[in-house]
Design a protein around this motif. Structure first.
Motif, PDB file in Angstrom:
ATOM      1  N   GLY B 253       0.838  -1.391  -0.072  1.00 40.61           N
ATOM      2  CA  GLY B 253       0.035   0.033   0.013  1.00 40.61           C
ATOM      3  C   GLY B 253       0.694   1.205  -0.090  1.00 40.61           C
ATOM      4  O   GLY B 253       0.351   2.424  -0.167  1.00 40.61           O
ATOM      5  N   ARG B 254       2.001   1.040   0.257  1.00 40.22           N
ATOM      6  CA  ARG B 254       3.131   2.235   0.373  1.00 40.22           C
ATOM      7  C   ARG B 254       3.603   2.787  -0.894  1.00 40.22           C
ATOM      8  O   ARG B 254       4.127   3.898  -1.247  1.00 40.22           O
ATOM      9  CB  ARG B 254       4.140   2.017   1.351  1.00 40.22           C
ATOM     10  CG  ARG B 254       3.851   1.625   2.620  1.00 40.22           C
ATOM     11  CD  ARG B 254       4.715   1.544   3.655  1.00 40.22           C
ATOM     12  NE  ARG B 254       4.276   1.097   4.686  1.00 40.22           N
ATOM     13  CZ  ARG B 254       3.763   1.995   5.810  1.00 40.22           C
ATOM     14  NH1 ARG B 254       3.145   3.207   5.650  1.00 40.22           N
ATOM     15  NH2 ARG B 254       3.257   1.275   6.754  1.00 40.22           N
ATOM     16  N   GLY B 255       3.752   2.034  -1.847  1.00 42.39           N
ATOM     17  CA  GLY B 255       4.265   2.023  -3.298  1.00 42.39           C
ATOM     18  C   GLY B 255       5.676   1.828  -3.330  1.00 42.39           C
ATOM     19  O   GLY B 255       6.410   1.464  -2.251  1.00 42.39           O
ATOM     20  N   ALA B 256       6.324   1.836  -4.499  1.00 37.49           N
ATOM     21  CA  ALA B 256       7.590   1.317  -4.591  1.00 37.49           C
ATOM     22  C   ALA B 256       8.569   2.499  -4.140  1.00 37.49           C
ATOM     23  O   ALA B 256       8.491   3.743  -3.996  1.00 37.49           O
ATOM     24  CB  ALA B 256       8.078   1.113  -6.082  1.00 37.49           C
ATOM     25  N   ASP B 257       9.699   1.925  -3.608  1.00 37.14           N
ATOM     26  CA  ASP B 257      10.905   2.723  -2.931  1.00 37.14           C
ATOM     27  C   ASP B 257      11.604   3.589  -4.351  1.00 37.14           C
ATOM     28  O   ASP B 257      12.006   4.592  -4.282  1.00 37.14           O
ATOM     29  CB  ASP B 257      12.002   1.897  -2.520  1.00 37.14           C
ATOM     30  CG  ASP B 257      11.330   1.100  -1.270  1.00 37.14           C
ATOM     31  OD1 ASP B 257      11.084   1.886  -0.153  1.00 37.14           O
ATOM     32  OD2 ASP B 257      11.412   0.032  -1.327  1.00 37.14           O
ATOM     33  N   VAL B 258      11.763   2.792  -5.359  1.00 39.86           N
ATOM     34  CA  VAL B 258      12.252   3.139  -6.630  1.00 39.86           C
ATOM     35  C   VAL B 258      11.453   3.024  -7.878  1.00 39.86           C
ATOM     36  O   VAL B 258      11.156   1.831  -8.190  1.00 39.86           O
ATOM     37  CB  VAL B 258      13.664   2.679  -6.722  1.00 39.86           C
ATOM     38  CG1 VAL B 258      14.438   3.128  -8.124  1.00 39.86           C
ATOM     39  CG2 VAL B 258      14.438   3.267  -5.565  1.00 39.86           C
ATOM     40  N   VAL B 259      11.299   3.813  -8.938  1.00 38.28           N
ATOM     41  CA  VAL B 259      10.716   3.662 -10.145  1.00 38.28           C
ATOM     42  C   VAL B 259      11.776   4.229 -11.284  1.00 38.28           C
ATOM     43  O   VAL B 259      12.273   5.046 -11.038  1.00 38.28           O
ATOM     44  CB  VAL B 259       9.292   4.060 -10.293  1.00 38.28           C
ATOM     45  CG1 VAL B 259       8.792   3.997 -11.729  1.00 38.28           C
ATOM     46  CG2 VAL B 259       8.476   3.739  -9.272  1.00 38.28           C
ATOM     47  N   LEU B 260      12.237   3.208 -11.837  1.00 42.11           N
ATOM     48  CA  LEU B 260      12.907   3.498 -13.030  1.00 42.11           C
ATOM     49  C   LEU B 260      12.235   3.405 -14.278  1.00 42.11           C
ATOM     50  O   LEU B 260      11.458   2.554 -14.876  1.00 42.11           O
ATOM     51  CB  LEU B 260      14.014   2.300 -13.176  1.00 42.11           C
ATOM     52  CG  LEU B 260      14.957   2.273 -11.954  1.00 42.11           C
ATOM     53  CD1 LEU B 260      15.827   0.890 -12.200  1.00 42.11           C
ATOM     54  CD2 LEU B 260      15.687   3.386 -11.552  1.00 42.11           C
ATOM     55  N   GLU B 261      12.216   4.593 -14.936  1.00 41.95           N
ATOM     56  CA  GLU B 261      11.403   4.816 -16.169  1.00 41.95           C
ATOM     57  C   GLU B 261      12.188   4.462 -17.435  1.00 41.95           C
ATOM     58  O   GLU B 261      13.327   5.028 -17.739  1.00 41.95           O
ATOM     59  CB  GLU B 261      10.740   6.180 -16.221  1.00 41.95           C
ATOM     60  CG  GLU B 261       9.937   6.268 -17.457  1.00 41.95           C
ATOM     61  CD  GLU B 261      10.729   6.893 -18.804  1.00 41.95           C
ATOM     62  OE1 GLU B 261       9.964   6.599 -19.926  1.00 41.95           O
ATOM     63  OE2 GLU B 261      11.731   7.520 -18.671  1.00 41.95           O
ATOM     64  N   ALA B 262      11.661   3.603 -18.232  1.00 45.87           N
ATOM     65  CA  ALA B 262      12.406   3.122 -19.543  1.00 45.87           C
ATOM     66  C   ALA B 262      11.361   2.960 -20.537  1.00 45.87           C
ATOM     67  O   ALA B 262      11.388   2.056 -21.513  1.00 45.87           O
ATOM     68  CB  ALA B 262      13.279   2.023 -19.258  1.00 45.87           C
ATOM     69  N   THR B 263      10.723   3.963 -20.952  1.00 48.98           N
ATOM     70  CA  THR B 263       9.351   3.772 -21.887  1.00 48.98           C
ATOM     71  C   THR B 263       9.493   5.032 -23.124  1.00 48.98           C
ATOM     72  O   THR B 263       9.055   4.451 -24.111  1.00 48.98           O
ATOM     73  CB  THR B 263       8.345   3.844 -21.442  1.00 48.98           C
ATOM     74  OG1 THR B 263       8.008   5.459 -20.980  1.00 48.98           O
ATOM     75  CG2 THR B 263       7.852   3.133 -19.919  1.00 48.98           C
TER      76      THR B 263
END
Lengths: 366, 366, 366, 366
Positions: B253-263
């Motif tokens: 419920g907290r969300g990811a620590d890190v998001v890496l965008e590669a789109t």
């Protein structure tokens, strides 16, 4: 039975509708560790205006006023109290108090970030005024501080300076979020409200080689220029593209090392990202309320490798660090930063004046 | 007079128009410090497709191919050469080479960030192919490497792995931009092209407790799942709100620590910011091209105190660090990651296949 | 009246003098929020040996045992309890508990570092056993956990793994102190006790390209090698200069990127500083006790620009992050790491075995 | 044939033996990109004294003087030259120059730390004076700057200030090594030579709430106190335990947030570690020469979690950042900081004066 006069807010209505009414409230007897303090000065914050406009949700009836200086009149119980630095609290001391983080929730203990406390208790709007101890905001003659409140003894700081500490701590926090300034950074501050002005003074004192304030109206820009900003850009005189061009020109064509946003206006973020240099840092500190979206270009962020982050309120450490700056402000500077002054009976006028954005910090001195 | 066959690009046209033509080019004699190398394998990069679509501007005629492995055939002069780690370069060595940062410009010397070099020389599209030494791209039989090129001897790494190093180094850089993972971080990778897939494998190997890949199509997701991702979310099966909900559900419920965008898709940024936790970190690494704006909410960034930054290409250190992962990839994993294979004569097919996004990394083995 | 058997320590004496005596202690009735739990497994820590040798001061009578897993038998009151992640705690749950930081002192609130809490309450030696609630250590049949204790529900983790979490969290903290590993770092771990071994496994799982353990005796080195270390250097086989030379050789002559000290031996610090590269990082994590000084050369630190820091115990976040590694340990690995096993009656034997340093983690399973 | 007078050092001997002799040296014709500049002012550095004492090894014959300001007299070739910020360099410009990092070695490119360049070229002792272009140090009438030298145009800075930039940049680097000051930090500077004094002024300008200088002799302490230090402690008046006690007292019993070492005396490090608070930061910046070991206690570092690091010289960015402070120094401050002045013929006297440590910065104005 003692009573205290308070500016009660029983309905959320805009300043010009004069929503506050002076009421007489009974002062509850003190419990162990509680403090009764007589208000010396309460700052009016932009957030108070946002509350009245319904942009920052609170429950009514409420007593606003969260930028406070008061004198300790009585302490509940026998146990010696200490402030957050360990200093004893005594009757007669000048004090201020900070939002109380629970220090038990996930954000406080695992993220170790009390500014994101999940159950923060804020005097001046967030602690209910319809139940004990009632006197929970600074727009009043007295406040009744709950046991365990986060008090700071400020005998050695001018009340006007303490009142500015609420805006300042947000900017101390903003610098903290980006790891502080590097010595000699060129800094742009967007916004010339209390947060922006204090941010400019802070940046200057924290080693910036150049501080440029983008804001308005003119009197506030003149003041921040006089108090130390190297340059100001008036948003009523220059449109965004020109403002960006001027910042680039003043920073050798590369852009500012750091941009601190204190406007609350979404489009300022798009503008500020054009002002920051490659690998620069951008802090959003003015969006306490939700003012909607702004089109941003991910390619710009990717290419310039800007670091963008937010600073949400502040924690105790940020307030304490800010004291270093507050102690340096001269009486002349304070008299220009903190005005006009209103009595408690003029509370509606104080809010109207704040909404007009003509001064940096209006205060109420009951 | 020796010649080399090359896939010459004389006009910017989309893959399906088959813009490459095989030509025979004279091999110039080597000068001191130059290297002639026979191509072993060249990866086809999404950027090559963007070039053909006119989204990443280059000058023609050009020889593309910037993900290269080749064997040293001849070294110009007598002076011993060394690769960027100090290892001697000898005839017969398997090598790759990296974009050459000038190490003289402001960004290289004062910002100390060679990935933002103002005068970077990139083989495979950016060094002109219409002048000496002509053989400047990997879609060819031979390359002619300029003296002072940034070479890495890769005798101990499978060519397929080396080819993946170009995408991987962007993600090593992305982690670098946010100070690395904290041990046990939950990581979302947006995108399942070569950069996304390598990012997922990297995050897993860098101590993530959980790696969730949001992308498509299904075969690429199946592969990254098989190779180590803990979960995948197919963008062709679930719309953005559902994708966000699933990430939140998988991260307590907290969300990811890190998001890496590669789109490379602007809307992914708005989506990803909903997936990241309070005080989390978000890296935009897929917007090498300008794909326009997306509405973002400054209040969200302010309130969640997300740190957003960009990772632009990479520098030599990132490639070298990535070798640790490349050496761990099994032959089975490599055979699934690096395919299909094309001959130099099939270069147009290789580009068409890459545009279809069915595999992770198509290669040309002349 | 229920009672519990405990291993009571009434006098500080070395392990071979068999200082523990089994006593029967009354179990006090539970108050609101307290927990009675039946011990499943208690690890014996090197610190327990230091306590018995008088090197870590505590008050007696005491019940040691601070690496605990237990099953909730009863919960005081009706109010639902939650663990530090927010998970409900229920009768039958497998739990562990961490030292309780006060979250009120200067270090907890202003430095925001609960591992340096000025008033930390540690079960297993630091909470007095001569007053209510008496059952405050893990070398016992039952523990009585105070309301507000920092509990973690660990139903999904093997008890053997949980017991290793106490040593591991110190190393998670150590990495935290240096901003984490950079991907592909070469890491030296000095020491092959529980902290060193867990540090080696952690470094490997956190993206180290190479983990070298310098320690002994041989069985522990064989085990850490088998479990993932890339190389080991036996201090009983090679003297310091040779050990340094081997590390330099294995790291391309430059030295390790990171050295983690877990020995408690001052001379190890001088040795380790020779093993670390220019701009490398060195963490002292093994000097919980004061073992005196060692001559160090400031010129070396200045010239190599090594960053040296300490990691003192750990906070809740470090334990939680460590769970990611604990969940990955196979039953085979756990059976080799956690042995030998002793009953509560054999507590003195468990301490003697730990003092001999032959295994990684001896445990008591009452 | 033009000649220049230089202070030639043909043998390493202590200052009082008056090792310099004025010689007449031929000025070689300029090559493309070289610069001939007439010396305006050269600072005498403590390192020059260390060289004469044989503590910092160099080859002779040598021309010392690495803190230089000169006026461009002639530029070789037609190509426009630029300084390290991109500014054009023209005849008549006031310039200084920095040690030239190769930007090709491992430390420059992979560690991205030019201050640790493996092949640094330093004017004033490290570039040989026995071969072309001979005029490679500032204790001379003219200098002959090699093509590609790292020049800074300093037309807008007082020469006295520029000369102080050499010491200052080490302290800018020191702050950089610890991530900068946090706003309001209490800072101790150990040492009151040029590096220490500039470090104190820097810390004050970088946002320190309190700067305490521990050093001597009295005149230098009086000066730094006058220029902004909040307190000074004279090492000739108070012994180490008293100095430590006074720092603790002045910092609320907790110790300084940051201690900057600029003494070159090993025992200062042991002393300084007692002055720094829990989780504080300590930078060793004064041990350019090897002055031997000092007993340090790993337990102290572990328990207090102090971060210790070194700052070795500095890179171009640090010098540039320091200019912000140099521009703020008033003529009065400069006249006190930079004295006494010597002619080139009095070079031996200048070195003797520097060795006596009575002033902050002696200079030679040919």
């Amino acid at each position: 039975m003692r009573t205290a006069r308070v500016a009660m807010l029983r309905e959320i209505r805009p300043p010009q509708e004069r929503p506050f009414r002076i009421e007489e409230v009974e002062i509850p007897p003190l419990t162990e560790g509680a403090i009764l303090a007589r208000m010396v000065m309460a700052g009016v914050c932009g957030t108070d205006v946002h509350i009245l406009r319904g942009q920052v949700p609170i429950q009514v009836p409420a007593i606003l006023g969260h930028e406070n200086v008061a004198r300790v009149e009585e302490i509940g119980g026998e146990k010696p109290l200490r402030d957050i630095t360990g200093k004893p609290i005594q009757v007669g001391d000048l004090i201020t108090w900070l939002p109380k983080s629970c220090m038990q929730c996930y954000n406080c203990t695992i993220l170790k970030d009390p500014s994101k406390c999940e159950r923060r208790l804020g005097y001046g709007g967030w602690i209910p005024a319809w139940e004990h101890p009632y006197l929970v905001g600074g727009f009043a003659e007295y406040v009744w501080l709950l046991p365990g409140s986060d008090i700071v003894v400020v005998n050695d700081v001018a009340p006007e300076a303490v009142v500015l500490g609420d805006a300042l701590r947000v900017m101390v926090h903003a610098l903290d979020r980006i790891g502080g300034l590097d010595y000699g950074d060129a800094v742009v501050v967007q916004g010339s409200g209390a947060v922006g002005v204090m941010g400019a003074l802070l940046a200057k004192d924290a080693g910036a080689s150049q501080v440029i304030v983008v804001g308005g109206p003119a009197p506030r820009l003149d003041l921040v220029r006089e108090l130390g900003a190297d340059a100001v850009i008036d948003i009523f005189q220059a449109k965004a593209p020109e403002r960006i061009a001027r910042v680039l020109e003043m920073t050798g064509g590369r852009g500012a090392d750091v941009v601190l946003e204190a406007t609350g206006v979404p489009s300022a973020v798009a503008e500020g990202l054009e002002m920051v240099r490659i690998n620069g840092r951008y802090v959003i500190a003015g969006h306490y309320g939700d003012a909607g979206t702004v089109p941003l270009n991910p390619h710009l962020i990717n290419r310039k490798q800007v670091t963008i982050t937010g600073a949400w309120s502040a924690d105790n450490s940020h307030f304490l660090r800010g004291l270093a700056l507050l102690r340096k402000l001269s009486p002349e500077a304070l008299s220009k930063l903190v005005r006009p002054r209103f009595t408690l009976d003029e509370v509606n006028e104080a809010l109207i004046a704040t909404e007009r954005q003509e001064s940096v910090k209006a205060v109420i001195t009951p």
